[in-house]
Design an enzyme around this catalytic site. Structure first.
Site, mmCIF file in Angstrom:
data_model
loop_
_atom_site.group_PDB
_atom_site.id
_atom_site.type_symbol
_atom_site.label_atom_id
_atom_site.label_comp_id
_atom_site.label_asym_id
_atom_site.label_seq_id
_atom_site.Cartn_x
_atom_site.Cartn_y
_atom_site.Cartn_z
ATOM 1 N N TYR A 189 0.621 -0.802 0.191
ATOM 2 C CA TYR A 189 0.107 -0.032 -0.059
ATOM 3 C C TYR A 189 1.085 1.598 -0.124
ATOM 4 O O TYR A 189 1.635 1.166 0.683
ATOM 5 C CB TYR A 189 -0.804 0.124 0.939
ATOM 6 C CG TYR A 189 -0.028 0.180 2.533
ATOM 7 C CD1 TYR A 189 0.408 -0.626 3.285
ATOM 8 C CD2 TYR A 189 -0.623 1.297 2.964
ATOM 9 C CE1 TYR A 189 1.246 -0.247 4.105
ATOM 10 C CE2 TYR A 189 -0.307 1.511 4.291
ATOM 11 C CZ TYR A 189 0.781 0.993 4.922
ATOM 12 O OH TYR A 189 0.962 1.360 6.670
ATOM 13 N N LYS A 245 6.184 -1.574 1.717
ATOM 14 C CA LYS A 245 5.459 -1.354 2.618
ATOM 15 C C LYS A 245 4.579 -1.667 1.762
ATOM 16 O O LYS A 245 3.161 -2.135 1.732
ATOM 17 C CB LYS A 245 4.983 -0.086 2.060
ATOM 18 C CG LYS A 245 4.464 0.617 3.157
ATOM 19 C CD LYS A 245 4.315 2.698 2.442
ATOM 20 C CE LYS A 245 3.350 3.133 3.060
ATOM 21 N NZ LYS A 245 3.106 2.853 5.279
ATOM 22 N N GLU A 265 11.424 1.634 14.424
ATOM 23 C CA GLU A 265 10.868 3.123 14.314
ATOM 24 C C GLU A 265 9.498 2.492 15.258
ATOM 25 O O GLU A 265 9.403 2.467 15.606
ATOM 26 C CB GLU A 265 10.260 2.833 12.008
ATOM 27 C CG GLU A 265 9.950 1.620 11.768
ATOM 28 C CD GLU A 265 9.909 1.213 10.624
ATOM 29 O OE1 GLU A 265 9.677 2.025 9.793
ATOM 30 O OE2 GLU A 265 9.690 0.113 9.952
ATOM 31 N N LEU A 280 11.045 1.058 7.526
ATOM 32 C CA LEU A 280 10.445 1.318 6.080
ATOM 33 C C LEU A 280 11.137 2.808 5.803
ATOM 34 O O LEU A 280 11.264 3.562 6.812
ATOM 35 C CB LEU A 280 8.759 1.593 5.989
ATOM 36 C CG LEU A 280 8.069 2.474 4.744
ATOM 37 C CD1 LEU A 280 8.107 1.014 3.927
ATOM 38 C CD2 LEU A 280 7.020 2.465 5.080
HETATM 39 N N1 PMP Z 1 7.832 3.240 9.475
HETATM 40 C C1 PMP Z 1 6.310 2.827 8.712
HETATM 41 C C2 PMP Z 1 7.112 1.814 9.764
HETATM 42 C C3 PMP Z 1 5.275 3.449 8.900
HETATM 43 O O1 PMP Z 1 4.307 2.364 8.281
HETATM 44 C C4 PMP Z 1 5.121 5.065 8.062
HETATM 45 C C5 PMP Z 1 4.201 5.338 7.137
HETATM 46 N N2 PMP Z 1 3.342 4.522 6.603
HETATM 47 C C6 PMP Z 1 6.164 5.421 7.881
HETATM 48 C C7 PMP Z 1 8.010 4.327 8.739
HETATM 49 C C8 PMP Z 1 6.018 6.388 7.753
HETATM 50 O O2 PMP Z 1 6.400 6.220 5.844
HETATM 51 P P1 PMP Z 1 6.126 7.680 4.961
HETATM 52 O O3 PMP Z 1 6.672 9.063 5.380
HETATM 53 O O4 PMP Z 1 6.475 6.924 3.876
HETATM 54 O O5 PMP Z 1 4.458 8.223 4.976
#
Ligand code: PMP
Length: 286
Positions: free
Chosen positions: A33, A150, A182, A206
């Site tokens: 996603y 993701k 994270e 991620l």
């Molecule tokens: N880490 C994780 C585990 C996440 O789910 C997300 C957001 N989906 C992020 C980091 C941040 O990613 P982004 O800045 O692309 O939203």
């Protein structure tokens, strides 16, 4: 008001949008996603999300449902049809199904499932959380080893949010081998002196699209950035802490496992980065 959602080539009222019970997204969490935020009716960091989606699909040997131009057109159409000013577009691609449950992937001719919908979030720019900061707890990171992809396997992050809620907090930072990986749905940072510290990119986290943009803006503003592991103890002793994600932008963290960070209020650097990120991203929005 009923939303218009996109399912496999059709724009439908949300109660008419359906996916098969045999869909591998439903049965195996075999899906990926993206969440793209919308500010002033413009898509923020669309290109970064589209590129990461392509990579997630490639890593899982999943067919791309369509090209980048078409994806952009669908995003824009949904934003227009649902009159989204501030909010987000959620996109999910699954491997689809050949009509049965089987661990083995279906044949290459199986059509992937593509679903997109919008969420309106008026006020996200000046949310109470962004003004007051959020409180986090630490939990063990027991997710699988390919967090760089993701996927929609979000049960543990969801449990993490519930653990945080039960502890009277807003979110959880996950810890592996003593170091913070994270947040449950965001990348984690601390600030010591004038230096921004965040874990380096690997399969453990991620690769946040907001992270990439914020680190770029930080460098442009002559802020010092160090990409390395840090512990909860180091974070508790930091001057500032914050998280980034597409939907929360730069969000200050003011408490970690009950310890107040800095003065217990959003830090100057986090506040400045939030301003820069929102201003520059809206300018570059499409
Ligand atoms: N880490 C994780 C585990 C996440 O789910 C997300 C957001 N989906 C992020 C980091 C941040 O990613 P982004 O800045 O692309 O939203």
């Amino acid at each position: 008001m009923s939303r218009i959602v996109y399912v496999n080539g059709e724009y439908l009222p949300e109660d008419e949008a359906k996916v098969s019970v045999f869909d591998r997204g439903f049965l195996f969490a075999d899906g990926v996603y993206e969440v793209t935020s919308v500010l002033d009716g413009k898509l923020i960091d669309f290109d970064g999300h589209a590129v990461r989606l392509e990579r997630s699909l490639r890593e899982l040997d999943m067919a791309a449902p369509c090209g980048k131009d078409e994806l952009l057109a669908i995003h824009r159409e949904l934003v227009a049809r649902n009159e989204i000013s501030d909010g987000l577009v959620y996109l999910q691609v699954t491997r689809g199904s050949d009509g049965d449950r089987d661990f083995v992937f279906p044949g290459a001719d199986t059509q992937p499932t593509l679903v997109l919908f919008t969420q309106s979030k008026p006020g996200i720019r000046d949310s109470a959380a962004s003004k007051n900061g959020i409180k986090v707890i630490s939990i063990e990171d027991v997710r699988w080893g390919r967090r760089d992809i993701k996927t929609v396997q979000l049960l543990y992050p969801s449990m993490g949010k519930m653990m945080a809620k039960a502890a009277g907090c807003d979110d959880a930072w996950m810890v592996q081998d003593g170091a913070v990986t994270e947040g449950t749905s965001n990348n984690a940072y601390i600030v010591k002196g004038r230096k921004i510290i965040t874990r380096e990119l690997s399969n453990d986290i991620l690769h946040g699209i907001t992270r990439a943009a914020v680190l770029r803006f930080a460098a442009e503003a002559q802020m010092e950035v160090e990409e390395r592991n840090f512990t909860i103890e180091e974070a508790q002793a930091a001057d500032e802490a914050f998280v980034t994600s597409a939907t929360t932008f730069v969000m200050p963290v003011v408490e970690i496992d009950g310890a107040q960070i800095g003065a217990g209020a959003p830090g100057e650097l986090a506040k400045r980065l939030r301003e820069i990120y929102i201003e520059e991203s809206v300018k570059a929005g499409v």
